[in-house]
Design a protein around this motif. Structure first.
Motif, PDB file in Angstrom:
ATOM      1  N   ARG A  13      -2.491  28.618  31.442  1.00  0.00           N
ATOM      2  CA  ARG A  13      -0.845  28.205  31.069  1.00  0.00           C
ATOM      3  C   ARG A  13       0.002  28.664  29.478  1.00  0.00           C
ATOM      4  O   ARG A  13       1.181  29.361  30.053  1.00  0.00           O
ATOM      5  CB  ARG A  13      -0.994  26.807  31.059  1.00  0.00           C
ATOM      6  CG  ARG A  13       0.064  26.050  31.098  1.00  0.00           C
ATOM      7  CD  ARG A  13       0.896  24.640  31.248  1.00  0.00           C
ATOM      8  NE  ARG A  13       2.046  24.149  31.337  1.00  0.00           N
ATOM      9  CZ  ARG A  13       3.269  24.153  31.048  1.00  0.00           C
ATOM     10  NH1 ARG A  13       3.125  24.406  29.599  1.00  0.00           N
ATOM     11  NH2 ARG A  13       4.136  23.720  31.586  1.00  0.00           N
ATOM     12  N   CYS A  14      -1.059  28.823  28.974  1.00  0.00           N
ATOM     13  CA  CYS A  14      -0.881  29.620  27.550  1.00  0.00           C
ATOM     14  C   CYS A  14      -0.069  30.836  27.937  1.00  0.00           C
ATOM     15  O   CYS A  14       1.291  31.490  27.255  1.00  0.00           O
ATOM     16  CB  CYS A  14      -1.214  29.374  26.449  1.00  0.00           C
ATOM     17  SG  CYS A  14      -3.493  29.555  27.188  1.00  0.00           S
ATOM     18  N   SER A  15      -0.840  31.371  28.329  1.00  0.00           N
ATOM     19  CA  SER A  15      -1.015  33.244  28.841  1.00  0.00           C
ATOM     20  C   SER A  15       0.360  33.452  29.835  1.00  0.00           C
ATOM     21  O   SER A  15       1.499  34.454  29.476  1.00  0.00           O
ATOM     22  CB  SER A  15      -1.986  33.875  29.390  1.00  0.00           C
ATOM     23  OG  SER A  15      -3.350  32.648  29.465  1.00  0.00           O
ATOM     24  N   VAL A  16       0.685  32.398  30.795  1.00  0.00           N
ATOM     25  CA  VAL A  16       2.274  32.348  30.860  1.00  0.00           C
ATOM     26  C   VAL A  16       3.003  32.504  30.322  1.00  0.00           C
ATOM     27  O   VAL A  16       4.170  33.676  30.336  1.00  0.00           O
ATOM     28  CB  VAL A  16       2.357  31.330  32.337  1.00  0.00           C
ATOM     29  CG1 VAL A  16       4.007  31.440  32.837  1.00  0.00           C
ATOM     30  CG2 VAL A  16       1.232  30.919  32.998  1.00  0.00           C
ATOM     31  N   PHE A  17       3.001  32.271  28.797  1.00  0.00           N
ATOM     32  CA  PHE A  17       4.501  32.244  28.186  1.00  0.00           C
ATOM     33  C   PHE A  17       4.082  33.280  26.645  1.00  0.00           C
ATOM     34  O   PHE A  17       5.013  32.986  26.619  1.00  0.00           O
ATOM     35  CB  PHE A  17       4.412  30.516  27.497  1.00  0.00           C
ATOM     36  CG  PHE A  17       4.680  29.461  29.034  1.00  0.00           C
ATOM     37  CD1 PHE A  17       6.075  29.438  29.287  1.00  0.00           C
ATOM     38  CD2 PHE A  17       3.979  28.907  29.326  1.00  0.00           C
ATOM     39  CE1 PHE A  17       6.178  28.364  29.928  1.00  0.00           C
ATOM     40  CE2 PHE A  17       3.800  28.136  30.444  1.00  0.00           C
ATOM     41  CZ  PHE A  17       5.556  27.747  31.036  1.00  0.00           C
TER      42      PHE A  17
ATOM     43  N   HIS B 270       8.925  22.576  35.834  1.00  0.00           N
ATOM     44  CA  HIS B 270       8.125  23.456  35.038  1.00  0.00           C
ATOM     45  C   HIS B 270       6.286  22.398  35.057  1.00  0.00           C
ATOM     46  O   HIS B 270       6.164  23.401  33.936  1.00  0.00           O
ATOM     47  CB  HIS B 270       9.003  22.937  33.948  1.00  0.00           C
ATOM     48  CG  HIS B 270       8.646  21.656  33.589  1.00  0.00           C
ATOM     49  ND1 HIS B 270      10.004  20.770  34.096  1.00  0.00           N
ATOM     50  CD2 HIS B 270       7.787  20.888  32.610  1.00  0.00           C
ATOM     51  CE1 HIS B 270       9.636  19.729  33.309  1.00  0.00           C
ATOM     52  NE2 HIS B 270       8.974  19.885  32.107  1.00  0.00           N
ATOM     53  N   THR B 271       6.444  21.713  35.986  1.00  0.00           N
ATOM     54  CA  THR B 271       5.101  21.623  36.088  1.00  0.00           C
ATOM     55  C   THR B 271       3.737  21.827  37.062  1.00  0.00           C
ATOM     56  O   THR B 271       2.519  21.716  36.406  1.00  0.00           O
ATOM     57  CB  THR B 271       4.994  20.154  35.778  1.00  0.00           C
ATOM     58  OG1 THR B 271       5.797  19.635  36.755  1.00  0.00           O
ATOM     59  CG2 THR B 271       5.847  19.289  34.357  1.00  0.00           C
ATOM     60  N   ILE B 272       4.258  22.206  37.521  1.00  0.00           N
ATOM     61  CA  ILE B 272       3.471  23.051  39.208  1.00  0.00           C
ATOM     62  C   ILE B 272       3.607  25.478  39.778  1.00  0.00           C
ATOM     63  O   ILE B 272       4.250  25.597  38.210  1.00  0.00           O
ATOM     64  CB  ILE B 272       4.372  22.541  39.997  1.00  0.00           C
ATOM     65  CG1 ILE B 272       5.914  22.939  40.477  1.00  0.00           C
ATOM     66  CG2 ILE B 272       4.650  20.790  40.330  1.00  0.00           C
ATOM     67  CD1 ILE B 272       6.618  22.426  42.148  1.00  0.00           C
ATOM     68  N   ARG B 273       3.767  25.453  39.728  1.00  0.00           N
ATOM     69  CA  ARG B 273       3.023  26.520  40.250  1.00  0.00           C
ATOM     70  C   ARG B 273       2.172  27.564  38.880  1.00  0.00           C
ATOM     71  O   ARG B 273       1.740  26.598  38.991  1.00  0.00           O
ATOM     72  CB  ARG B 273       4.344  27.382  40.770  1.00  0.00           C
ATOM     73  CG  ARG B 273       4.658  26.441  42.319  1.00  0.00           C
ATOM     74  CD  ARG B 273       6.098  27.619  43.121  1.00  0.00           C
ATOM     75  NE  ARG B 273       5.869  27.253  44.126  1.00  0.00           N
ATOM     76  CZ  ARG B 273       6.685  25.823  45.197  1.00  0.00           C
ATOM     77  NH1 ARG B 273       7.348  25.107  43.859  1.00  0.00           N
ATOM     78  NH2 ARG B 273       7.208  26.064  46.413  1.00  0.00           N
ATOM     79  N   GLU B 274       2.928  28.778  39.038  1.00  0.00           N
ATOM     80  CA  GLU B 274       2.598  29.439  37.595  1.00  0.00           C
ATOM     81  C   GLU B 274       2.353  28.749  36.702  1.00  0.00           C
ATOM     82  O   GLU B 274       1.367  28.809  35.691  1.00  0.00           O
ATOM     83  CB  GLU B 274       3.087  30.894  37.679  1.00  0.00           C
ATOM     84  CG  GLU B 274       2.662  31.331  38.017  1.00  0.00           C
ATOM     85  CD  GLU B 274       4.130  31.870  39.711  1.00  0.00           C
ATOM     86  OE1 GLU B 274       4.627  30.333  39.855  1.00  0.00           O
ATOM     87  OE2 GLU B 274       4.155  32.587  40.373  1.00  0.00           O
ATOM     88  N   LYS B 275       3.094  27.107  36.695  1.00  0.00           N
ATOM     89  CA  LYS B 275       3.342  26.865  35.231  1.00  0.00           C
ATOM     90  C   LYS B 275       2.412  25.409  35.383  1.00  0.00           C
ATOM     91  O   LYS B 275       2.985  24.689  34.399  1.00  0.00           O
ATOM     92  CB  LYS B 275       4.546  26.314  34.958  1.00  0.00           C
ATOM     93  CG  LYS B 275       5.543  27.622  34.411  1.00  0.00           C
ATOM     94  CD  LYS B 275       6.927  27.427  34.355  1.00  0.00           C
ATOM     95  CE  LYS B 275       7.927  28.755  33.961  1.00  0.00           C
ATOM     96  NZ  LYS B 275       9.648  28.361  34.313  1.00  0.00           N
TER      97      LYS B 275
END
Length: 543
Positions: A165-169, A429-434
């Motif tokens: 998840r950190c990598s998404v941001f 902000h809590t679903i899909r890629e996140k």
């Protein structure tokens, strides 16, 4: 279950310590770490330094030259993996990842910020492999490798579920999960694994599945589920095992065979395949879709992945269909071709029911069950009565590896919306890629680290609680065996009254099989609303 009450664990302090992070010694708190790997597990697969030891001991029985082993191992991986070298150099410590990690959100421990967890390893890299670090030492963010640092590595790199998840941001695209994977490889060079990973790896290496189930146990478990299906539907299902010449090899996590709620998902597979008349077979030797080896080293992941393809070749199938699993699909999507591919002895998968060519699986030759099911429903190949799920109000958890790891976002939702009328999404902000992690992945779903799991699962539970309070959601759907097991505990603790279900179980509930009895209950024995004389409730698809 943790002895702490939920209001105690949710009282999280995010204030940073006054000392520099290098001056804060690691404090190994009971309930926040797993037991160390036992000697036999390490010996079985030829892992280094097998011995009896305990993570709570002061003496971890390390080799005399352990620092040299670690530094050499780091040098080899810097040479082999360009991404590792880049990730060690390009982080500017902007902190964009800091509040994205479920373990930091659940613990408030600064060393669970992905940026700082990576610094635990990066500081040694600077000391050993950069001129600035060698000359300026701590001033350049470098430190020497000692036993205190090693304990810190072990404690915190097993407080990362590699969920990404950190990598998404991250504005630089740093994959902190791969840093964790490298750190675990280095720890493994010293025999510093955890038993909840090393044990399943040894079982899978020897028996073909994480649980160490013998072939006759696998067949009897599946046959027990067919008896349950016959009692429910009046239909006798007769699956085959190790049958040469079948068109499809079906592989699913071994947890689906013995533990609720996974067994209901497995019943769903059996019912679906029978209804379709699918020409498929199970293997009692490659009886595990999951890959705990990937939590240990790339090499071990490769060894365990190869068994599926070796069995597909032995049985002479055309392609492989995979069940609801997490790390099986990240391995297949991101690593399989490099490790064991291409699988050119198999055919590009084609649905024998719809004729759809799964071109996305043209290299791996393996199709996800959600893709397969969505295709069936799109072509109206199943008779569906969605009112059979009207007694549930459902939300969906994007399992980390199929969502972020392979982009499987819409297919499960398509299936749910076809078979269920009361579906509600969690906040965007809590679903899909996140999506938030279950907090128990990458081999951390043990019992001795229950406080860690509950804290790590807190952000996901918080999002579920939102839709429970707003829409009355009482069922959390997912497509991962670890999630089904871990989230059941997380929900019981943080959001009582919400249960966990596989997407294929929802499909099987709604599926009207040819020749079935008048069904009064779902797969779990819960009465259907129609059977109770109640009225179905209409829901909304949008939260």
């Amino acid at each position: 279950m943790s002895n702490s009450k939920s209001d105690e664990l949710s009282d999280i302090k995010y204030t940073l310590p006054e000392e520099d992070w290098m001056d804060v010694p690691v404090q190994m708190k009971k309930g926040m770490y797993c037991h160390g790997a036992n000697e036999n597990s390490l010996k079985t697969v030829g892992f280094p330094n097998p011995r009896q030891w305990s993570s709570s001991d002061t003496n971890w029985k390390l080799p005399e030259n352990w620092q040299d082993i670690v530094i050499k191992g780091m040098a080899e991986r810097l040479e082999k993996y360009r991404s590792f070298h880049i990730f060690m150099d390009i982080c500017v410590r902007c902190g964009a990842c800091a509040d994205k990690c479920h373990f930091f959100l659940g613990t408030g421990d600064p060393k669970n910020m992905p940026v700082l967890r990576a610094e635990l390893l990066r500081s040694i890299y600077r000391r050993e492999f950069t001129t600035a670090g060698k000359l300026l030492g701590r001033f350049a963010g470098a430190r020497e490798l000692n036993e205190e640092v090693l304990r810190e590595w072990w404690y915190y790199f097993f407080q990362c579920t590699e969920c990404r998840r950190c990598s998404v941001f991250c504005p630089y695209g740093i994959d902190t999960a791969e840093i964790t994977m490298i750190a675990r490889e280095l720890l493994n060079l010293l025999g510093l694994n955890i038993e909840w990973i090393a044990g399943p790896v040894a079982n899978c290496y020897m028996k073909g599945n994480h649980l160490g189930l013998e072939p006759h146990t696998i067949t009897s478990s599946v046959e027990f589920l067919t008896d349950e299906i016959e009692e429910l539907t009046g239909i006798k299902i007769e699956p085959t095992f190790n049958r040469k010449g079948a068109e499809i090899l079906f592989v699913t996590p071994s947890g689906d065979l013995f533990a609720d709620p996974g067994t209901y998902t497995c019943m769903g597979y059996l019912m679906l395949f029978h209804e379709l008349g699918l020409d498929y077979t199970w293997s009692t030797y490659a009886s595990e879709g999951g890959n705990f080896g990937s939590f240990t080293s790339n090499e071990m992941g490769k060894r365990l992945n190869s068994k599926i393809y070796a069995e597909a070749k032995r049985l002479g199938v055309k392609w492989i269909l995979g069940g609801e699993c997490g790390h099986m699909w990240r391995v297949l999507n991101q690593y399989m071709d490099t490790w064991n591919g291409p699988a050119d002895f198999l055919e590009v998968p084609v649905s024998p029911i719809t004729g759809t060519v799964f071109e996305n699986a043209s290299s791996t030759k393996m199709v996800h069950i959600s893709e397969f099911e969505a295709d069936l429903l799109k072509h109206d190949k199943l008779e569906i009565d969605p009112s059979r799920n009207d007694h549930y109000k459902v939300t969906y958890h994007d399992s980390c590896n199929p969502s972020r790891g392979m982009g499987l976002l819409e297919e499960p939702r398509y299936v749910i919306n076809k078979v269920c009328k009361n579906f509600f999404e969690m906040p965007e902000h809590t679903i899909r890629e996140k999506t938030f992690c279950c907090g128990s992945g990458s081999g951390l779903n043990a019992s001795e680290n229950m406080e860690l799991r509950l804290r790590g699962g807190f952000p996901r539970a918080n999002a579920v609680k939102y839709v429970k309070n707003k829409y009355g959601v009482d069922m959390l759907a997912c497509i991962c065996a670890i999630d089904r097991a871990a989230l059941t505990t997380i929900m019981d603790y943080w959001v009582p009254g919400v249960r966990v279900i596989g997407v294929t179980e929802l499909l099987a509930n709604a599926m009207k099989m040819k020749g079935e009895n008048d069904r009064q209950t779902d797969l779990r024995g819960d009465p259907l609303l129609g059977a109770e004389g109640g009225d179905a409730e209409e829901g909304s698809e949008d939260a």
